[in-house]
Each structure stands twice: as C-alpha cells, then as structure tokens.
Design a protein around this motif. Structure first.
Motif, short mmCIF file in Angstrom:
data_model
loop_
_atom_site.label_atom_id
_atom_site.label_comp_id
_atom_site.label_asym_id
_atom_site.label_seq_id
_atom_site.Cartn_x
_atom_site.Cartn_y
_atom_site.Cartn_z
N CYS A 187 0.84 -1.20 0.00
CA CYS A 187 0.00 0.00 0.00
C CYS A 187 0.87 1.26 0.00
N PRO A 188 0.82 2.07 -1.05
CA PRO A 188 1.61 3.30 -1.07
C PRO A 188 1.25 4.27 0.05
N ARG A 189 0.07 4.06 0.67
CA ARG A 189 -0.34 4.88 1.81
C ARG A 189 0.00 4.19 3.14
N ASP B 288 -7.82 4.36 3.00
CA ASP B 288 -7.88 4.98 1.68
C ASP B 288 -8.14 6.49 1.76
N CYS C 75 -6.80 1.08 -6.05
CA CYS C 75 -5.67 1.72 -5.37
C CYS C 75 -5.20 2.94 -6.17
N CYS D 195 -7.51 5.76 -5.61
CA CYS D 195 -7.28 6.27 -4.25
C CYS D 195 -6.08 7.21 -4.21
N ILE D 196 -5.00 6.81 -4.86
CA ILE D 196 -3.78 7.63 -4.88
C ILE D 196 -4.04 8.93 -5.65
N GLY E 152 -3.32 10.83 -2.68
CA GLY E 152 -1.86 10.79 -2.69
C GLY E 152 -1.30 9.63 -1.89
N VAL E 153 0.02 9.51 -1.93
CA VAL E 153 0.72 8.45 -1.21
C VAL E 153 1.10 8.96 0.18
N THR F 105 7.02 8.02 -5.93
CA THR F 105 5.89 8.80 -6.45
C THR F 105 5.77 8.71 -7.96
N ASP G 152 2.93 3.70 -10.55
CA ASP G 152 1.55 3.45 -10.13
C ASP G 152 1.51 2.31 -9.12
N PRO G 153 0.37 2.08 -8.46
CA PRO G 153 0.29 1.05 -7.42
C PRO G 153 0.66 -0.35 -7.91
#
Length: 433
Positions: free
Chosen positions: A130-132, A137, A151, A154-155, A159-160, A167, A170-171
């Motif tokens: 998960c980038p977050r 989310d 995902c 969501c980004i 954002g992450v 950055t 992509d996910p």
C-alpha cells in the motif's frame, strides 16, 4: 571519490576478519525503531559489526558504523554510491526493517544486491502493498487490500504517504517492485499471523515467517498480576470513577475521528464518562472543547509511568482503523494493568484472543456500541478475561528470542562469495589524503 577512505577502511577491516551486518531503516522512529532496538538487545548480531543505513526525512541517506568509526552521507540520487561503499564492507547479513522514504533506484538496486547474502525483510507495516502504508484509503476507510485499479484511484484522490519517494510509479508497479524484492529475500518476517495473512494475499505463494517482537522493558506486573489473580473481573483504580484510557499518537488511522464521535455521544448518553489520552491526537482542539477528554500531549518515554499513575480507570480503549501488525501500545497498556478493549482487526485482536485477557469487539463498530461495551464491562455484565489467562501468551519474549536467534543465525557467518574473495585478495593501498 568522497568515500574512498571509508571504503579502504571497511575493506581492511573485512580482510582482518570482521564480519558486517547491514541494518536498513528510516528516521521516523515508532515501532520499527523499537523493534530494531529490541532485536539488538535480546538477540544481537553475534560477532558481526552493525552497519546502519538510514533514510532521512528529505530522502538523503546515511551509512555509519562503529568499527571502524565512520559516517557517510548521500543525497537521494546517490544510491549507486551507497552500494559501492557497501561492497567494500561486503556484509553477509542484511536486515531491511523500513524502506519507506527510500527511492525507487535504491529499492531496485537492493533487489539484485542481496543475491548471495542472508537477507531478511521485516513487515512492520504494509508499505510493500500500500503506497499509503496502512490500507486506509483517501476517504479514510479501511480498503482491505484493494485491487490495484482501485488503489490507483485512491492515490489520485489522496496521494501516497507523506514520506514515500516512490511517487513516479503506479500502485501495480509499486507492488511488483516489492514483490520481486521480497521473493528474493532469504526470509520475510511478520510479527503476527494477521500481518502475514495480508502479505500472503498480496503476494500469493510468498513464504512469511511469523515471529513476535522480542520486547524489552515490558513485562506484565503489579496491577496486571493482581487482576489476573483476582476472582473479581475488575479492580478499580479509584472508586466511582469512569475514566477510559487511550495511549499513544492518535491520527485518523488510529481512531482520532472515532474518539471524537464517541466522546460527543458520551456527553449525551454517558455524562459521567471521561477519556484520558496519554499522548496526542490529530484532533486535539476539537476533543478538548468537549470537556470530557483530557490530553497529555507528547511525552518522553521515561514520563510514561508518571502519566499512567495519574490515570484513574482500568480500561484501555483502542480505536485503530487499520490492521496493526503488532502494537507496542497494547503491550504497554497491559504492563500497567489496563484491560484492553480492541477492535476485531489486525494483530491486537489476535494477541488479546491468544491471552484471553481483554475484549475484542466487532469491527467496524458504532460509537453507541462501543459505549455499551464499556458500560457492560464496568458493570460486570461482561467478564473481560477468563480464568487462567496467561500474560506470557501476550508477551512471548523467550520464544521470540529463540525463534529470532535460530532464523538470523549470526553465529554461522555466510560463506564468502567468489567476487568477495577476489576483491579481498586485491586490497588497494590507502587513498591519498
């Protein structure tokens, strides 16, 4: 080259028989930093000398060691130079505790560089998936490991993670990058079955070894021991008190918004109930306005016993919205004699069930249901632990130390790789100052 002298000293130490272990982390502290410290204290690195590679908040990196003593700083664009200096030390063991904050070039290079080394990835969070980081989310809901298409949306909205430097991908590419890395590691370690389950879902077929953190400085004692020995399900710290404790830093993923909802409703339905946050929240101003919430603010670790002594209730409420991988805060609550009330998500629920001390409530839960749970426990309609509950099931330190020692096995240094042996035979002279 800026680091020629450091490289020469590291090669010289290696030729003299020094074995190195590389520990990778960031400078954000938290549970990852505590886990590193606990492993070092409980297990250590055998005869190997630790090299610390740290990513700072601005993306720059620092590599340091104590034997020989050196400190080399690198910009976020100098990943290749980092690995050149590491090649001079040629560490046989690599422990990656945190990669949040490191750039894409570094992670890609690490994937190939660990080949032939004993390498261990510690899953302290879900950054690999998960980038977050937390599976919370952009609309502050638990996504439960969403598909990469969701995902990506969501980004695009939220954002992450603020500290992420991945950055430009992509996910789907983010997960693919970490999947290659994790599959190339000797072992992937998670501190709970819950955390291991998410990794296995995200990376099917990946072998994940579950080892709880070998915690130091925390042991159930005092009030906790009396609670467990008592026939009564609850021993109040103060008669006629209805104060509920919350520990740590409460951001959105830790339930700051949920606490605001609960405290507001309590003003109407439970006017005698109050909440004490030992720590801080992302909504301090709003919570303090209610009048039934106390917040201590940030504190030094040595102040915790004093702050806990001022608390008057027996219940510790946990409101996290993400599947925490372990939770040191939960350990602290038990060690000071609080009965934990935890949502049925992540490692805290797993750990409470294992010890059968505390209450696991449904996730997600409405504020009214949480207030009813508190009332049921305090009125003794609900017994919060079973007879014979064992604190050692909550803090399996001896088992964790033994498992970590067997897995890392620093007493058996890895065999030299052919390229390392070749480099050692061709030792350069010390560079000119």
């Amino acid at each position: 080259a800026r680091w020629a002298l450091d490289a020469w000293r590291l090669r010289r130490a290696r030729q003299g028989g020094t074995q190195f272990v590389l520990v990778i982390c960031n400078s954000m502290g938290g549970g990852s930093a505590k886990a590193v410290a606990d492993i070092e204290q409980a297990v250590g690195y055998g005869q190997a000398v630790k090299l610390s590679l740290t990513c700072r908040n601005d993306g720059s990196m620092a590599l340091s060691g104590d034997a020989p003593i050196f400190h080399a700083a690198f910009s976020d664009h100098e990943s290749e130079e980092v690995f050149k200096l590491l090649d001079a030390a040629d560490p046989g063991h690599v422990l990656a505790h945190q990669l949040l904050g490191f750039g894409q070039a570094f992670v890609r290079r690490l994937e190939t560089w660990i080949e032939g080394r004993k390498s261990f990835y510690y899953a302290h969070d879900f950054y690999a998936l998960c980038p977050r980081v937390t599976f919370i989310d952009a609309i502050t809901e638990f996504c439960n490991l969403a598909e990469t298409e969701i995902c990506a949306r969501c980004i695009a909205i939220g954002g992450v993670h603020d500290a992420s430097r991945l950055t430009g991908i992509d996910p789907a590419a983010h997960r693919a990058l970490f999947e290659r890395l994790l599959r190339g590691c000797t072992q992937v370690i998670a501190p709970s079955q819950s955390a291991a389950g998410f990794l296995s879902r995200g990376f099917p077929g990946l072998k994940v070894t579950v080892i709880p953190h070998p915690e130091s400085g925390i042991a159930p004692a005092g009030q906790a021991a009396r609670l467990l020995a008592s026939a009564s399900p609850l021993i109040r710290r103060a008669e006629d008190d209805e104060e509920i404790l919350l520990l740590g830093a409460l951001g959105p993923h830790k339930g700051s918004g949920k606490l605001l909802e609960i405290a507001r409703r309590a003003k109407l339905t439970h006017p005698g109930l109050s909440f004490r946050v030992i720590g801080y929240t992302s909504l301090d101003e709003e919570l303090l306005k209610l009048g039934n919430v106390r917040i201590t603010g940030r504190y030094a670790a040595e102040m915790l016993p004093i702050l806990v002594a001022e608390a008057r209730g027996d219940l510790a409420l946990f409101l996290h919205e993400w599947p925490e991988t372990y939770s040191y805060t939960l350990s602290e609550a038990l060690s000071y004699g609080f009965i934990p009330l935890v949502p049925d998500i992540g490692a805290p629920a797993e750990r409470v069930r294992a010890m059968q001390f505390g209450v696991v409530y449904p996730y997600p839960a409405r504020p009214a249901d949480i207030l009813q749970l508190i009332e049921d426990v305090r009125s003794r309609r609900l017994r919060p632990f079973v007879e014979g509950a064992r604190p050692d099931a909550f803090h399996p330190r001896a088992e964790a130390i033994a498992s970590t020692s067997r897995l890392l096995n620093f007493q058996a240094p890895p065999k030299p790789r052919p390229n390392a042996r070749k480099a050692a035979q061709a030792a350069p002279a010390a560079p000119e100052p």
